[in-house]
Enzyme design. Structure first.
Site, PDB file in Angstrom:
ATOM      1  N   CYS A   1       4.160   3.391   9.425  1.00 39.10           N
ATOM      2  CA  CYS A   1       4.401   4.598   8.636  1.00 39.10           C
ATOM      3  C   CYS A   1       5.351   5.544   9.375  1.00 39.10           C
ATOM      4  O   CYS A   1       5.129   5.866  10.543  1.00 39.10           O
ATOM      5  CB  CYS A   1       3.091   5.315   8.346  1.00 39.10           C
ATOM      6  SG  CYS A   1       3.311   6.802   7.332  1.00 39.10           S
TER       7      CYS A   1
ATOM      8  N   ASN B   1       9.325  -6.546   3.567  1.00 37.22           N
ATOM      9  CA  ASN B   1       9.195  -5.382   2.691  1.00 37.22           C
ATOM     10  C   ASN B   1      10.420  -4.494   2.911  1.00 37.22           C
ATOM     11  O   ASN B   1      10.997  -4.480   3.983  1.00 37.22           O
ATOM     12  CB  ASN B   1       7.889  -4.659   3.085  1.00 37.22           C
ATOM     13  CG  ASN B   1       7.683  -3.328   2.409  1.00 37.22           C
ATOM     14  OD1 ASN B   1       7.300  -2.366   3.063  1.00 37.22           O
ATOM     15  ND2 ASN B   1       7.914  -3.243   1.130  1.00 37.22           N
ATOM     16  N   GLY B   2      10.825  -3.787   1.858  1.00 36.97           N
ATOM     17  CA  GLY B   2      11.901  -2.824   2.012  1.00 36.97           C
ATOM     18  C   GLY B   2      13.166  -3.211   1.275  1.00 36.97           C
ATOM     19  O   GLY B   2      13.810  -4.202   1.629  1.00 36.97           O
TER      20      GLY B   2
ATOM     21  N   GLN C   1      -6.349  -1.040   4.395  1.00 35.76           N
ATOM     22  CA  GLN C   1      -5.401  -0.649   5.442  1.00 35.76           C
ATOM     23  C   GLN C   1      -5.842   0.663   6.102  1.00 35.76           C
ATOM     24  O   GLN C   1      -6.186   1.627   5.420  1.00 35.76           O
ATOM     25  CB  GLN C   1      -3.986  -0.473   4.890  1.00 35.76           C
ATOM     26  CG  GLN C   1      -2.970  -0.267   6.014  1.00 35.76           C
ATOM     27  CD  GLN C   1      -1.574   0.039   5.530  1.00 35.76           C
ATOM     28  OE1 GLN C   1      -1.289   1.158   5.114  1.00 35.76           O
ATOM     29  NE2 GLN C   1      -0.688  -0.950   5.593  1.00 35.76           N
TER      30      GLN C   1
ATOM     31  N   LYS D   1       1.163  -3.966   9.954  1.00 40.03           N
ATOM     32  CA  LYS D   1       2.402  -3.615   9.260  1.00 40.03           C
ATOM     33  C   LYS D   1       3.260  -2.804  10.213  1.00 40.03           C
ATOM     34  O   LYS D   1       2.799  -1.820  10.798  1.00 40.03           O
ATOM     35  CB  LYS D   1       2.115  -2.828   7.979  1.00 40.03           C
ATOM     36  CG  LYS D   1       3.350  -2.658   7.090  1.00 40.03           C
ATOM     37  CD  LYS D   1       2.955  -2.233   5.680  1.00 40.03           C
ATOM     38  CE  LYS D   1       4.141  -2.346   4.724  1.00 40.03           C
ATOM     39  NZ  LYS D   1       5.064  -1.223   4.810  1.00 40.03           N
TER      40      LYS D   1
ATOM     41  N   PRO E   1       0.840  -1.193   0.000  1.00 33.54           N
ATOM     42  CA  PRO E   1       0.000   0.000   0.000  1.00 33.54           C
ATOM     43  C   PRO E   1       0.878   1.247   0.000  1.00 33.54           C
ATOM     44  O   PRO E   1       1.779   1.379   0.825  1.00 33.54           O
ATOM     45  CB  PRO E   1      -0.791  -0.119   1.316  1.00 33.54           C
ATOM     46  CG  PRO E   1       0.037  -0.995   2.194  1.00 33.54           C
ATOM     47  CD  PRO E   1       0.786  -1.913   1.288  1.00 33.54           C
ATOM     48  N   MET E   2       0.640   2.153  -0.955  1.00 30.49           N
ATOM     49  CA  MET E   2       1.417   3.396  -1.053  1.00 30.49           C
ATOM     50  C   MET E   2       0.458   4.552  -1.261  1.00 30.49           C
ATOM     51  O   MET E   2      -0.301   4.569  -2.235  1.00 30.49           O
ATOM     52  CB  MET E   2       2.412   3.308  -2.215  1.00 30.49           C
ATOM     53  CG  MET E   2       3.541   2.334  -1.995  1.00 30.49           C
ATOM     54  SD  MET E   2       4.615   2.188  -3.454  1.00 30.49           S
ATOM     55  CE  MET E   2       3.629   1.070  -4.477  1.00 30.49           C
ATOM     56  N   SER E   3       0.500   5.507  -0.360  1.00 29.75           N
ATOM     57  CA  SER E   3      -0.408   6.640  -0.418  1.00 29.75           C
ATOM     58  C   SER E   3      -0.233   7.419  -1.716  1.00 29.75           C
ATOM     59  O   SER E   3       0.877   7.796  -2.091  1.00 29.75           O
ATOM     60  CB  SER E   3      -0.149   7.563   0.781  1.00 29.75           C
ATOM     61  OG  SER E   3      -1.041   8.651   0.777  1.00 29.75           O
TER      62      SER E   3
END
Length: 325
Positions: free
Chosen positions: A104, A206-207, A73, A144, A17-19
């Site tokens: 976040c 992730n990352g 999310q 997350k 998920p990416m804003s």
């Protein structure tokens, strides 16, 4: 068949998920090219608590049925806000599960006490998880997190909320201070997997997983149950197909320029179909810049693409690109 974190085929390969980025058109492209499940952009629980008919939040939550399994999310820092928001979104959209953002690092989010700031408030974090689980009528609830928030590690945070009703953890392997740069910490992911394994809770990592080879190596090292891809998917939905090939010990398929052009055009058509031409094309401009980043002599092309006003104009520009690298 109802979605289950334990029953979904492993290893999972998912779009993060990416804003402002991972909207329905992007999720559909990722799905077509191999993403196993999709997450909404993150949605403010407070916005729905204070304004139940919140059209902005509803736009972020909307999805196409072909995106399933689909998970919404949420972020915030008040359990009651999560309870109300979850109930509204569950009744209106019937997602397959809910994910809570405790990772976040954005300053505005952290300063409001949400995102990774909740590492400092494990009892509140636990209450938030319980509220979401209850308000969703028991749907799969995941969290997350980050490798660390200041002096609190992911291992310590997970221990502090042990017993809360979450069925999956996604770990961004960078710390709060690192944001989205620097080396991800595979070791903490490996340790977290060992901690979660006896509990039957899967771990997604992730990352920094910007190639298929790196994603495969990270899974092998950490023992994690899947990978979540964020920045490496920008203009590159092909990475999901590539990771799947690497995991199956198959040759990683080459992306031709013709396929890149056709994929970008398909993405743009979805933008227009779902968001309308004016807004859809405006939103598509950044994706087009990503799709053609790094190509030889691309500056002039990208300068045109980020100014397009219609799908027809885009088609005309793309027709001028020769199918050769």
């Amino acid at each position: 068949m109802n979605f289950s974190w334990n029953q979904i085929k492993k290893p999972v390969v998912a779009l993060a998920p990416m804003s402002g980025v991972s909207d329905s058109p992007m999720r559909l492209m990722a799905k077509k090219l191999g993403s196993d499940l999709e997450f909404s952009e993150f949605i403010s629980a407070a916005s729905l608590f204070y304004k139940e008919e919140n059209e902005k939040s509803f736009k972020l939550a909307r999805f196409e049925e072909t995106e399933r399994p689909y998970i919404i999310q949420l972020f915030g820092n008040v359990p009651e806000h999560f309870e109300v928001a979850t109930k509204i979104l569950n009744e209106r959209f019937n997602p397959d599960g809910f994910d809570i953002n405790f990772g976040c690092p954005a300053r505005s989010v952290v300063n409001s006490g949400a995102g990774s700031a909740l590492f400092r408030e494990p009892e509140k974090a636990r209450a938030i998880i319980e509220a979401v689980k209850k308000a969703s009528n028991g749907k799969p609830t995941s969290i997350k997190i980050r490798a660390a928030f200041k002096n609190i590690s992911a291992l310590e945070f997970i221990e502090s909320i042990k017993g809360a009703p979450f069925e999956n953890v996604t770990l961004h392997m960078r710390t709060y201070e690192q944001l989205h740069t620097g080396e991800p910490n595979w070791e903490i992911a490996k340790q977290l997997k060992e901690k979660l394994k006896p509990l039957g809770i899967p771990l997604i990592i992730n990352g920094g997983l910007n190639t298929a080879e790196k994603a495969k190596a990270a899974l092998e090292y950490t023992g994690a149950d899947g990978v979540m891809i964020a920045q490496a998917s920008l203009g590159n939905p092909f990475i999901f197909r590539e990771i799947k090939a690497a995991l199956n010990n198959e040759a990683i398929p080459t992306v031709t320029l013709e396929e890149r052009i056709q994929t970008a055009l398909e993405h743009a058509k979805l933008m227009v179909q779902i968001k309308g031409e004016n807004y859809g094309i405006l939103e598509m401009r950044k994706h087009l810049a990503w799709y053609f980043k790094g190509m030889p002599n691309v500056s002039e092309l990208r300068a045109k693409l980020v100014k397009i006003d219609s799908l027809k104009e885009l088609e005309e520009i793309l027709r001028t690109i020769p199918f050769q690298t």
